[in-house]
Design a protein around this motif. Structure first.
Motif, short mmCIF file in Angstrom:
data_model
loop_
_atom_site.label_atom_id
_atom_site.label_comp_id
_atom_site.label_asym_id
_atom_site.label_seq_id
_atom_site.Cartn_x
_atom_site.Cartn_y
_atom_site.Cartn_z
N HIS A 150 0.84 -1.21 0.00
CA HIS A 150 0.00 0.00 0.00
C HIS A 150 0.87 1.26 0.00
O HIS A 150 0.54 2.25 -0.65
N SER A 151 1.98 1.20 0.74
CA SER A 151 2.87 2.38 0.83
C SER A 151 3.44 2.72 -0.55
O SER A 151 3.55 3.89 -0.93
N GLU A 152 3.82 1.68 -1.29
CA GLU A 152 4.39 1.93 -2.62
C GLU A 152 3.34 2.59 -3.53
O GLU A 152 3.65 3.52 -4.28
N LYS B 178 -2.81 -0.20 7.20
CA LYS B 178 -2.06 1.05 7.16
C LYS B 178 -1.19 1.16 5.91
O LYS B 178 -0.98 0.18 5.20
N TYR B 179 -0.66 2.34 5.70
CA TYR B 179 0.45 2.55 4.77
C TYR B 179 1.40 3.51 5.48
O TYR B 179 1.04 4.11 6.50
N SER B 180 2.61 3.67 4.93
CA SER B 180 3.63 4.42 5.67
C SER B 180 3.22 5.87 5.93
O SER B 180 2.74 6.57 5.04
N SER B 181 3.48 6.29 7.17
CA SER B 181 3.19 7.66 7.61
C SER B 181 3.77 8.71 6.66
O SER B 181 3.18 9.77 6.46
N ILE B 182 4.90 8.41 6.06
CA ILE B 182 5.65 9.42 5.29
C ILE B 182 4.83 10.00 4.12
O ILE B 182 5.01 11.15 3.75
N ALA C 236 14.23 15.79 -2.03
CA ALA C 236 14.26 15.36 -0.62
C ALA C 236 13.58 14.00 -0.45
O ALA C 236 14.06 13.15 0.32
N VAL C 237 12.51 13.77 -1.19
CA VAL C 237 11.84 12.45 -1.09
C VAL C 237 12.80 11.37 -1.59
O VAL C 237 12.99 10.34 -0.95
N GLY C 238 13.44 11.61 -2.73
CA GLY C 238 14.37 10.61 -3.26
C GLY C 238 15.53 10.37 -2.30
O GLY C 238 15.84 9.22 -1.96
N1 FAQ Z 1 3.80 4.35 9.20
O1 FAQ Z 1 5.43 -2.89 16.03
P1 FAQ Z 1 5.84 -1.91 15.00
C1 FAQ Z 1 8.93 3.35 0.54
C2 FAQ Z 1 2.72 0.84 12.76
S1 FAQ Z 1 8.06 2.05 1.22
C3 FAQ Z 1 2.60 3.79 9.53
O2 FAQ Z 1 7.23 -1.40 15.08
P2 FAQ Z 1 6.46 -3.40 12.58
C4 FAQ Z 1 9.28 3.29 -0.91
C5 FAQ Z 1 2.82 -0.66 12.56
O3 FAQ Z 1 2.24 -1.08 11.35
C6 FAQ Z 1 7.75 2.56 2.90
N2 FAQ Z 1 2.46 2.85 10.49
O4 FAQ Z 1 5.53 -2.52 13.53
C7 FAQ Z 1 8.92 4.54 -1.58
C8 FAQ Z 1 2.10 -1.18 13.79
O5 FAQ Z 1 0.70 -1.04 13.61
P3 FAQ Z 1 -0.28 -2.33 13.38
C9 FAQ Z 1 7.11 1.46 3.64
C10 FAQ Z 1 3.59 2.45 11.11
O6 FAQ Z 1 5.63 -3.84 11.43
C11 FAQ Z 1 9.75 5.63 -1.52
C12 FAQ Z 1 2.46 -0.15 14.85
O7 FAQ Z 1 2.84 1.03 14.17
N3 FAQ Z 1 8.07 0.44 4.01
O8 FAQ Z 1 9.19 4.24 1.24
C13 FAQ Z 1 4.85 2.96 10.80
O9 FAQ Z 1 7.20 -4.43 13.34
C14 FAQ Z 1 9.40 6.82 -2.18
C15 FAQ Z 1 3.60 -0.62 15.75
O10 FAQ Z 1 4.85 -0.67 15.01
C16 FAQ Z 1 7.69 -0.72 4.56
O11 FAQ Z 1 6.52 -0.97 4.75
C17 FAQ Z 1 4.94 3.96 9.80
N4 FAQ Z 1 6.09 4.53 9.45
O12 FAQ Z 1 7.56 -2.35 12.05
C18 FAQ Z 1 7.75 4.61 -2.31
C19 FAQ Z 1 8.82 -1.68 4.87
N5 FAQ Z 1 5.75 2.36 11.60
O13 FAQ Z 1 0.13 -2.94 12.06
C20 FAQ Z 1 7.38 5.80 -2.96
C21 FAQ Z 1 8.34 -2.95 5.48
C22 FAQ Z 1 5.08 1.51 12.39
O14 FAQ Z 1 -0.03 -3.25 14.52
C23 FAQ Z 1 8.22 6.90 -2.92
N6 FAQ Z 1 7.83 -2.75 6.82
N7 FAQ Z 1 3.78 1.57 12.10
O15 FAQ Z 1 -1.65 -1.75 13.34
C24 FAQ Z 1 8.59 -2.75 7.94
O16 FAQ Z 1 9.80 -2.87 7.89
C25 FAQ Z 1 7.87 -2.64 9.26
O17 FAQ Z 1 6.52 -2.92 9.05
C26 FAQ Z 1 8.01 -1.24 9.95
C27 FAQ Z 1 7.18 -1.25 11.24
C28 FAQ Z 1 9.48 -1.01 10.32
C29 FAQ Z 1 7.53 -0.12 9.05
#
Ligand code: FAQ
Length: 320
Positions: A42-44, A105-109, A122-124
């Protein structure tokens, strides 16, 4: 012979081998993977919006072509990840429904706006930079399809990060107004990028279990620190300042110290009340509805190819 599937699963994890879709796995392992991979997918897809916002306004044809390719890459990443999640027994439609109804969810960013062209830099640089730090260890995730998908995604993210750095390098070395625009973008994206790694380890509900299972290889705080250590020298090279007066090298720790993170802001954004949450979700739901005819046409075409004889009577293409 009776096979102890639980023990077999544990042996695979302990041997640092991969769990594959047909292997037995505990339901909680499956659920954790579906949650994380879906959130990632979803974040992508939502992440295409802040950058897509600048395709029509990119400052040159070359920049436009690069940005379009990057946004298309994000779509591709979303598709690999939905496919990886489907190997766990959920359908893409189910996951999209969960996103659209706010149950996944999707990423907060991606709830922050891209106000100027420098934001694309900055995003890149920062968002893709943080994504790489978080995602390279996922190439060794214990679940095979996710790990293999991440290898390709990380290669592309690495190009994305460099193009962001290059945009900022050109702006930073440009006129005073261009330098100021680059600095302003970095000032706004730094803290949200730091928050991408998720809550601190003592607040992270899933980290411990996910690390035991080899889904996550490092904790949220470890990866956040790694990103900060990697990024500070890059900011110097860009002649830009990171907006944290507490940022300084700590010889004893062998890491940069940094200031307090505004966790209230993080949770507000995660819980749906960030600057762009409503807009992002509304646009996603509308795009999905507007694309229904494409999905219908593709499904009809696939059915026709699978069974060329079906529906020929009265079909204009059959007559042509
Ligand atoms: N945003 O117990 P934890 C990208 C939630 S892709 C929203 O630490 P976990 C490419 C978490 O879901 C970016 N929610 O969770 C791009 C949990 O809630 P839940 C995405 C967040 O899973 C670039 C609760 O908080 N990347 O950028 C966030 O062990 C440019 C407790 O947290 C991924 O998804 C957040 N930031 O660790 C695209 C990478 N952080 O589900 C376009 C894969 C935490 O219990 C343009 N994911 N939460 O309701 C991961 O590595 C992990 O899921 C974490 C979170 C590290 C994100």
């Amino acid at each position: 012979m009776i096979v102890d599937w639980e023990a077999e699963f544990q042996r695979t994890i302990d041997a640092d081998s991969r769990i594959e879709p047909r292997d037995h796995m505990p339901e909680s392992y499956r659920a954790t993977l579906i949650r994380q991979i879906a959130q990632h997918a979803h974040s992508e897809i939502i992440g295409m919006q802040p950058e897509g916002n600048w395709i029509t306004r990119a400052p040159s044809l070359k920049r436009k072509a690069i940005l379009m390719a990057k946004v298309q890459d994000e779509a591709g990443h979303g598709l690999y990840l939905y496919s990886a999640a489907e190997t766990l027994g959920v359908s893409r439609d189910q996951l999209i429904e969960l996103l659209h109804t706010g149950r996944q969810k999707y990423s907060s960013i991606f709830n922050y706006p891209t106000l100027t062209w420098a934001d694309i830099g900055a995003v890149g640089w920062l968002v893709d930079g943080a994504a790489i730090c978080n995602q390279v260890p996922l190439c060794r995730c214990s679940y095979g399809p996710y790990a293999r998908g991440m290898v390709r995604i990380c290669k592309e993210e690495s190009f994305h990060q460099r193009q962001g750095f290059e945009i900022l390098r050109v702006l930073s070395a440009g006129t005073a107004a261009q330098h100021a625009m680059a600095q302003d973008a970095v000032d706004r994206w730094w803290w949200p990028a730091i928050m991408m790694f998720g809550p601190t380890d003592d607040e992270s509900t899933h980290s411990q279990q996910s690390m035991t299972w080899g889904i996550k290889r490092f904790s949220n705080d470890e990866l956040r620190q790694r990103f900060i250590d990697m990024t500070v020298p890059q900011a110097d090279a860009l002649d830009l300042t990171l907006p944290d007066p507490a940022l300084r090298w700590n010889d004893e720790r062998g890491h940069y110290d940094f200031g307090p993170i505004d966790w209230a802001e993080f949770w507000q954004v995660v819980n749906g009340d960030g600057p762009c949450n409503r807009q992002r979700l509304a646009q996603r739901v509308a795009a999905h509805a507007e694309g229904a005819w494409v999905r219908d046409a593709a499904t009809a075409y696939a059915a026709k190819r699978a069974d060329p004889g079906a529906g020929q009577a009265g079909s204009s293409t059959a007559a042509a």
